[in-house]
Design a protein around this motif. Structure first.
Motif, PDB file in Angstrom:
ATOM      1  N   GLY A   1       0.766  -1.269  -0.333  1.00  0.00           N
ATOM      2  CA  GLY A   1      -0.133   0.463  -0.033  1.00  0.00           C
ATOM      3  C   GLY A   1       0.742   1.233   0.024  1.00  0.00           C
ATOM      4  O   GLY A   1       2.037   1.205   0.088  1.00  0.00           O
ATOM      5  N   ALA A   2       0.587   2.929  -0.109  1.00  0.00           N
ATOM      6  CA  ALA A   2       0.859   3.993  -0.432  1.00  0.00           C
ATOM      7  C   ALA A   2       1.722   3.829   0.873  1.00  0.00           C
ATOM      8  O   ALA A   2       3.199   4.268   0.927  1.00  0.00           O
ATOM      9  CB  ALA A   2      -0.071   4.615  -0.299  1.00  0.00           C
ATOM     10  N   GLY A   3       0.619   3.470   2.446  1.00  0.00           N
ATOM     11  CA  GLY A   3       1.712   3.894   3.197  1.00  0.00           C
ATOM     12  C   GLY A   3       2.464   2.730   3.499  1.00  0.00           C
ATOM     13  O   GLY A   3       3.537   2.841   5.034  1.00  0.00           O
ATOM     14  N   ALA A   4       3.064   1.786   2.835  1.00  0.00           N
ATOM     15  CA  ALA A   4       3.831   0.958   3.626  1.00  0.00           C
ATOM     16  C   ALA A   4       5.498   0.998   3.113  1.00  0.00           C
ATOM     17  O   ALA A   4       6.399   0.471   4.238  1.00  0.00           O
ATOM     18  CB  ALA A   4       3.782  -0.222   2.830  1.00  0.00           C
ATOM     19  N   GLY A   5       6.178   1.880   2.441  1.00  0.00           N
ATOM     20  CA  GLY A   5       7.664   1.814   2.579  1.00  0.00           C
ATOM     21  C   GLY A   5       7.230   3.658   1.690  1.00  0.00           C
ATOM     22  O   GLY A   5       6.374   4.528   1.423  1.00  0.00           O
ATOM     23  N   ALA A   6       8.946   4.306   1.903  1.00  0.00           N
ATOM     24  CA  ALA A   6       9.028   5.428   1.232  1.00  0.00           C
ATOM     25  C   ALA A   6       8.600   5.211  -0.722  1.00  0.00           C
ATOM     26  O   ALA A   6       8.796   6.457  -1.138  1.00  0.00           O
ATOM     27  CB  ALA A   6      10.644   6.304   1.589  1.00  0.00           C
ATOM     28  N   ASP A   7       9.508   4.280  -1.289  1.00  0.00           N
ATOM     29  CA  ASP A   7       9.140   4.048  -2.724  1.00  0.00           C
ATOM     30  C   ASP A   7       8.271   3.303  -2.787  1.00  0.00           C
ATOM     31  O   ASP A   7       8.135   2.633  -4.013  1.00  0.00           O
ATOM     32  CB  ASP A   7      10.655   3.583  -2.279  1.00  0.00           C
ATOM     33  CG  ASP A   7      10.573   2.335  -1.835  1.00  0.00           C
ATOM     34  OD1 ASP A   7      11.223   1.226  -3.318  1.00  0.00           O
ATOM     35  OD2 ASP A   7      10.488   1.855  -1.562  1.00  0.00           O
ATOM     36  N   ALA A   8       7.004   3.086  -2.483  1.00  0.00           N
ATOM     37  CA  ALA A   8       6.010   2.232  -2.567  1.00  0.00           C
ATOM     38  C   ALA A   8       5.238   2.556  -3.696  1.00  0.00           C
ATOM     39  O   ALA A   8       4.862   3.876  -3.839  1.00  0.00           O
ATOM     40  CB  ALA A   8       4.476   1.982  -1.714  1.00  0.00           C
ATOM     41  N   GLY A   9       5.334   2.229  -4.792  1.00  0.00           N
ATOM     42  CA  GLY A   9       4.707   1.877  -5.800  1.00  0.00           C
ATOM     43  C   GLY A   9       5.795   2.986  -6.687  1.00  0.00           C
ATOM     44  O   GLY A   9       5.001   3.027  -8.209  1.00  0.00           O
ATOM     45  N   GLN A  10       6.874   3.152  -6.556  1.00  0.00           N
ATOM     46  CA  GLN A  10       7.304   3.341  -7.833  1.00  0.00           C
ATOM     47  C   GLN A  10       8.135   3.213  -8.836  1.00  0.00           C
ATOM     48  O   GLN A  10       8.027   3.204 -10.153  1.00  0.00           O
ATOM     49  CB  GLN A  10       8.970   3.883  -7.330  1.00  0.00           C
ATOM     50  CG  GLN A  10       9.007   5.502  -6.359  1.00  0.00           C
ATOM     51  CD  GLN A  10       9.343   6.232  -5.721  1.00  0.00           C
ATOM     52  OE1 GLN A  10      11.179   5.421  -5.760  1.00  0.00           O
ATOM     53  NE2 GLN A  10      10.104   6.905  -5.186  1.00  0.00           N
ATOM     54  N   GLY A  11       7.641   1.432  -9.085  1.00  0.00           N
ATOM     55  CA  GLY A  11       8.297   0.477  -9.888  1.00  0.00           C
ATOM     56  C   GLY A  11       7.067   0.440 -10.585  1.00  0.00           C
ATOM     57  O   GLY A  11       7.466  -0.767 -11.446  1.00  0.00           O
ATOM     58  N   LEU A  12       6.312   0.909 -10.038  1.00  0.00           N
ATOM     59  CA  LEU A  12       4.652   0.020 -11.586  1.00  0.00           C
ATOM     60  C   LEU A  12       4.133   1.292 -12.243  1.00  0.00           C
ATOM     61  O   LEU A  12       5.139   2.465 -12.391  1.00  0.00           O
ATOM     62  CB  LEU A  12       3.366   0.607 -10.374  1.00  0.00           C
ATOM     63  CG  LEU A  12       3.654  -0.224  -8.683  1.00  0.00           C
ATOM     64  CD1 LEU A  12       2.220  -0.222  -8.068  1.00  0.00           C
ATOM     65  CD2 LEU A  12       3.411  -2.151  -9.074  1.00  0.00           C
ATOM     66  N   PRO A  13       4.099   0.396 -13.372  1.00  0.00           N
ATOM     67  CA  PRO A  13       3.809   1.169 -14.724  1.00  0.00           C
ATOM     68  C   PRO A  13       2.472   1.977 -14.283  1.00  0.00           C
ATOM     69  O   PRO A  13       1.061   1.869 -13.802  1.00  0.00           O
ATOM     70  CB  PRO A  13       3.199  -0.052 -15.697  1.00  0.00           C
ATOM     71  CG  PRO A  13       2.554  -0.805 -15.185  1.00  0.00           C
ATOM     72  CD  PRO A  13       3.665  -0.936 -13.116  1.00  0.00           C
ATOM     73  N   GLN A  14       2.664   3.425 -14.475  1.00  0.00           N
ATOM     74  CA  GLN A  14       1.547   4.653 -15.164  1.00  0.00           C
ATOM     75  C   GLN A  14       0.591   4.449 -16.007  1.00  0.00           C
ATOM     76  O   GLN A  14       0.783   4.227 -17.297  1.00  0.00           O
ATOM     77  CB  GLN A  14       1.809   5.691 -14.913  1.00  0.00           C
ATOM     78  CG  GLN A  14       3.197   6.159 -13.732  1.00  0.00           C
ATOM     79  CD  GLN A  14       2.179   5.635 -11.685  1.00  0.00           C
ATOM     80  OE1 GLN A  14       1.207   6.221 -11.852  1.00  0.00           O
ATOM     81  NE2 GLN A  14       3.611   5.199 -11.063  1.00  0.00           N
ATOM     82  N   PRO A  15      -1.070   4.628 -15.361  1.00  0.00           N
ATOM     83  CA  PRO A  15      -1.737   4.699 -16.641  1.00  0.00           C
ATOM     84  C   PRO A  15      -1.758   5.584 -17.744  1.00  0.00           C
ATOM     85  O   PRO A  15      -1.161   6.970 -17.577  1.00  0.00           O
ATOM     86  CB  PRO A  15      -3.032   4.203 -15.734  1.00  0.00           C
ATOM     87  CG  PRO A  15      -2.816   4.929 -14.155  1.00  0.00           C
ATOM     88  CD  PRO A  15      -1.751   4.769 -13.764  1.00  0.00           C
ATOM     89  N   GLN A  16      -1.723   5.234 -18.665  1.00  0.00           N
ATOM     90  CA  GLN A  16      -1.976   6.274 -19.541  1.00  0.00           C
ATOM     91  C   GLN A  16      -3.310   7.133 -20.297  1.00  0.00           C
ATOM     92  O   GLN A  16      -4.220   5.824 -21.027  1.00  0.00           O
ATOM     93  CB  GLN A  16      -1.426   5.805 -21.247  1.00  0.00           C
ATOM     94  CG  GLN A  16       1.066   4.566 -20.691  1.00  0.00           C
ATOM     95  CD  GLN A  16       1.107   5.024 -21.947  1.00  0.00           C
ATOM     96  OE1 GLN A  16       0.576   4.772 -23.080  1.00  0.00           O
ATOM     97  NE2 GLN A  16       2.554   4.230 -22.175  1.00  0.00           N
ATOM     98  N   SER A  17      -3.442   7.978 -20.645  1.00  0.00           N
ATOM     99  CA  SER A  17      -5.085   8.272 -20.361  1.00  0.00           C
ATOM    100  C   SER A  17      -5.277   8.844 -21.954  1.00  0.00           C
ATOM    101  O   SER A  17      -4.102   9.024 -22.449  1.00  0.00           O
ATOM    102  CB  SER A  17      -5.165  10.121 -19.443  1.00  0.00           C
ATOM    103  OG  SER A  17      -3.955  10.751 -20.576  1.00  0.00           O
TER     104      SER A  17
END
Length: 108
Positions: free
Chosen positions: A50-66
């Motif tokens: 989750g977002a609060g699990a660590g400092a770099d949580a979610g940085q390696g995930l691909p971002q959805p393209q609009s």
């Protein structure tokens, strides 16, 4: 599943209250429990922290393209030119012969 109250057998054995399950219910309940446990264990698959699990949580995930939403090309109601020139269909009787209902015999 009826509840059986506490009773004493004819030989003096005391039987405490219990549920009387139908034949095969224990096996079916066990199989259902294993299926539910399997769905919980293997159904979710690998998940990211989750977002609060660590400092770099979610940085390696691909971002959805609009992507732009395509504009509608349809105009409703749809009109067909050939339909506008035709007259509306006239109702026709479903039966072409007369139906004669016999009169009730007045025996009263």
């Amino acid at each position: 599943m009826p509840w059986i109250n506490t009773y004493v057998k004819s030989d003096g054995t005391k039987v405490s209250g219990h549920l009387r399950l139908p034949p095969g219910a224990r096996r079916e309940t066990a199989v259902l429990g294993l299926i539910v446990a399997g769905v919980f264990m293997f159904g979710n698959g690998p998940t990211a922290a989750g977002a609060g699990a660590g400092a770099d949580a979610g940085q390696g995930l691909p971002q959805p393209q609009s992507q732009p939403v395509p504009a509608s090309t349809s105009i409703y109601p749809i009109r067909w030119p050939a339909w506008e020139n035709q007259p509306a269909p006239r109702p026709e009787p479903t039966v072409s012969y007369p139906i004669v209902f016999p009169s009730p015999v007045s025996g009263r």
